[in-house]
Motif scaffolding. Structure first.
Motif, short mmCIF file in Angstrom:
data_model
loop_
_atom_site.label_atom_id
_atom_site.label_comp_id
_atom_site.label_asym_id
_atom_site.label_seq_id
_atom_site.Cartn_x
_atom_site.Cartn_y
_atom_site.Cartn_z
N UNK A 1 -72.75 -88.61 -20.66
CA UNK A 1 -71.83 -88.30 -19.65
C UNK A 1 -71.16 -89.73 -18.94
N UNK A 2 -71.41 -90.70 -19.38
CA UNK A 2 -70.64 -91.84 -18.88
C UNK A 2 -69.20 -91.78 -19.73
N UNK A 3 -69.55 -91.60 -21.02
CA UNK A 3 -68.47 -91.69 -22.05
C UNK A 3 -67.34 -90.75 -21.80
N UNK A 4 -67.92 -89.39 -21.57
CA UNK A 4 -67.03 -88.41 -21.17
C UNK A 4 -66.17 -88.41 -19.72
N UNK A 5 -66.69 -89.29 -18.96
CA UNK A 5 -65.84 -89.58 -17.87
C UNK A 5 -64.94 -90.65 -18.31
N UNK A 6 -65.08 -91.51 -19.24
CA UNK A 6 -64.15 -92.49 -19.69
C UNK A 6 -63.11 -91.58 -20.25
N UNK A 7 -63.24 -90.79 -21.15
CA UNK A 7 -62.44 -89.73 -21.75
C UNK A 7 -61.37 -89.05 -20.74
N UNK A 8 -62.28 -88.56 -19.69
CA UNK A 8 -61.51 -87.61 -18.74
C UNK A 8 -60.56 -88.52 -17.82
N UNK A 9 -60.86 -89.82 -17.44
CA UNK A 9 -60.08 -90.87 -16.64
C UNK A 9 -58.73 -90.65 -17.52
N UNK A 10 -58.93 -90.95 -18.85
CA UNK A 10 -57.77 -91.28 -19.54
C UNK A 10 -56.97 -90.14 -19.73
N UNK A 11 -57.50 -88.85 -19.77
CA UNK A 11 -56.81 -87.51 -19.79
C UNK A 11 -56.34 -87.54 -18.60
N UNK A 12 -56.69 -87.84 -17.43
CA UNK A 12 -56.08 -87.76 -16.19
C UNK A 12 -54.53 -88.60 -16.08
N UNK A 13 -54.93 -89.82 -16.53
CA UNK A 13 -53.49 -90.69 -16.82
C UNK A 13 -52.65 -90.13 -17.30
N UNK B 1 -65.42 -78.41 -10.64
CA UNK B 1 -66.60 -79.04 -11.26
C UNK B 1 -67.82 -78.64 -10.38
N UNK B 2 -67.87 -78.56 -9.21
CA UNK B 2 -68.97 -78.05 -8.44
C UNK B 2 -69.46 -76.61 -8.77
N UNK B 3 -68.39 -75.70 -9.21
CA UNK B 3 -68.78 -74.46 -9.55
C UNK B 3 -69.44 -74.56 -10.93
N UNK B 4 -68.64 -75.21 -11.98
CA UNK B 4 -69.15 -75.28 -13.24
C UNK B 4 -70.55 -76.00 -13.22
N UNK B 5 -70.72 -76.99 -12.36
CA UNK B 5 -72.09 -77.55 -12.44
C UNK B 5 -73.45 -76.54 -11.99
N UNK B 6 -72.67 -75.58 -11.14
CA UNK B 6 -73.97 -74.71 -10.91
C UNK B 6 -74.04 -73.40 -11.91
N UNK B 7 -72.97 -73.07 -12.40
CA UNK B 7 -72.92 -72.06 -13.61
C UNK B 7 -73.81 -72.69 -14.57
N UNK B 8 -73.42 -73.90 -14.83
CA UNK B 8 -74.31 -74.59 -16.27
C UNK B 8 -75.20 -75.57 -15.58
N UNK C 1 -68.45 -87.39 -13.26
CA UNK C 1 -66.77 -86.90 -12.94
C UNK C 1 -66.68 -86.19 -11.56
N UNK C 2 -67.81 -85.82 -10.84
CA UNK C 2 -67.85 -85.71 -9.34
C UNK C 2 -67.71 -86.92 -8.66
N UNK C 3 -68.52 -87.86 -8.82
CA UNK C 3 -68.52 -89.10 -8.38
C UNK C 3 -66.98 -89.79 -8.27
N UNK C 4 -66.18 -89.76 -9.58
CA UNK C 4 -64.99 -90.00 -9.46
C UNK C 4 -64.14 -89.64 -8.74
N UNK C 5 -64.04 -88.32 -8.82
CA UNK C 5 -63.12 -87.54 -7.60
C UNK C 5 -63.71 -87.85 -6.18
N UNK C 6 -64.95 -87.73 -5.77
CA UNK C 6 -65.47 -88.13 -4.65
C UNK C 6 -64.82 -89.16 -4.05
N UNK C 7 -65.25 -90.46 -4.58
CA UNK C 7 -64.79 -91.80 -4.12
C UNK C 7 -63.51 -91.81 -3.98
N UNK C 8 -62.29 -91.23 -4.77
CA UNK C 8 -60.91 -91.33 -4.27
C UNK C 8 -60.59 -90.59 -3.28
#
Length: 330
Positions: free
Chosen positions: A113-125, A270-277, A287-294
């Motif tokens: 999960x930590x690694x996927x966040x790293x990839x996601x942040x680069x994707x957001x860039x 993300x909140x919806x997906x975390x409930x569905x899955x 990922x939620x923490x990343x956006x929450x903090x901003x």
């Protein structure tokens, strides 16, 4: 009494080191108390299990996950500075992210999960660089490619691709060119992965392979009373922060408002997906923490009044109390 956040927004180097060190110490308290059986302390990611087996040591798993989290906090600061999501440099996104991740103990062994966040942040860039450019096919391809690679680690992340397509609309960069580039970026890792799978095992069952992606699970995890209260209060803090973001975004440039709108839409998705899955609930937490903090740091930084000073103080106390009370059965 006026509560000033100036020292937290632009801390001195010793204070910044102290705050980061405090978060690291808070992180390690979970390892010390790891003998407790917590209800959501494990996720079903086979990748994480294999990594844990390879390391064979819970301390090493925690340290590796902590290092990746520190790298992610640095990337969050860089994405804020580069794209001026908050109009001024601030240490709050780093501190708030580390504080949340230190208290969200199920993520401490979720290295994938930590690694996927790293990839996601680069994707957001890459996606943020697409603003008002309907010819930004390279950014669309690379951003989608990174998310697709992360979906190889946690399959359900593939559903973030349509969310990002909506982001193209927000950024006024959606065109046939960028859409097809995004589709090709999404397909490339999976085509390569399936080719290798077929090469190694020609009799592989594709239906079983893709059934894991569509493994919907609406069964709610059994949270403790402390976790329900903690989550509810975090949501209230977030709502207050979003109201503050909306009221202050009028002073922001249009491109900044677009990025904030995309982040809010992404957080809801993300909140919806975390409930569905729900079986991959922990995987979505970084990922939620990343956006929450901003979103939290935006009004705390730009509106330094007593109300937000109290809100920040309450946020810190809430997280510290959660660490204490999670060991007290209620």
């Amino acid at each position: 009494m006026k509560i000033s956040l100036k020292n937290f927004i632009v801390p001195s180097i010793p204070l910044a080191v102290l705050l980061v060190g405090a978060c690291i110490a808070l992180w390690m308290t979970d390892f010390v108390g790891s003998f407790y059986n917590l209800p959501i302390a494990h996720q079903s990611s086979s990748t994480d299990n294999s990594i844990s087996f390879f390391l064979g040591n819970g301390l090493l798993v925690n340290i590796l996950s902590l290092i990746i989290t520190l790298v992610n906090s640095f990337l969050i600061a860089q994405i804020n500075n580069k794209f001026t999501i908050i109009r001024t440099r601030t240490f709050l996104p780093i501190f708030c992210f580390l504080l949340l991740m230190s208290c969200w103990y199920p993520t401490h062994t979720a290295i994938t999960s930590q690694l996927t966040l790293t990839l996601f942040i680069f994707a957001v860039f890459n996606f943020f660089n697409m603003l008002r450019d309907n010819k930004a096919s390279e950014q669309a391809f690379l951003g989608s490619l990174l998310i697709s690679v992360s979906s190889l680690l946690i399959n359900q992340f593939i559903f973030l691709i349509p969310v990002c397509w909506f982001g193209f609309i927000i950024f006024q960069s959606l065109s046939l060119r960028t859409f097809m580039a995004s589709v090709m970026g999404t397909l490339a890792p999976w085509i390569l992965y399936l080719s290798v799978v077929f090469l190694l095992n020609p009799s592989v069952n594709l239906q079983q392979l893709f059934s894991t992606i569509l493994d919907f699970n609406f069964t709610f995890i059994s949270f403790t009373l402390v976790e329900y209260i903690y989550s509810g209060l975090l949501v209230i803090i977030l709502i207050i922060s979003i109201v503050g973001v909306n009221s202050m975004s009028r002073s922001d440039a249009i491109h900044t408002r677009n990025k904030l709108n995309f982040l809010m839409f992404l957080l809801v998705s993300l909140a919806i997906l975390s409930i569905i899955f729900m079986n991959q609930f922990i995987s979505f937490l970084p990922l939620i923490a990343f956006i929450y903090t901003l979103l939290l740091s935006h009004p705390l930084t730009l509106s330094q009044n007593n109300f937000y000073g109290i809100l920040f103080t309450f946020f810190c106390i809430l997280n510290l109390a959660f660490v204490v009370f999670k060991y007290i059965p209620l």
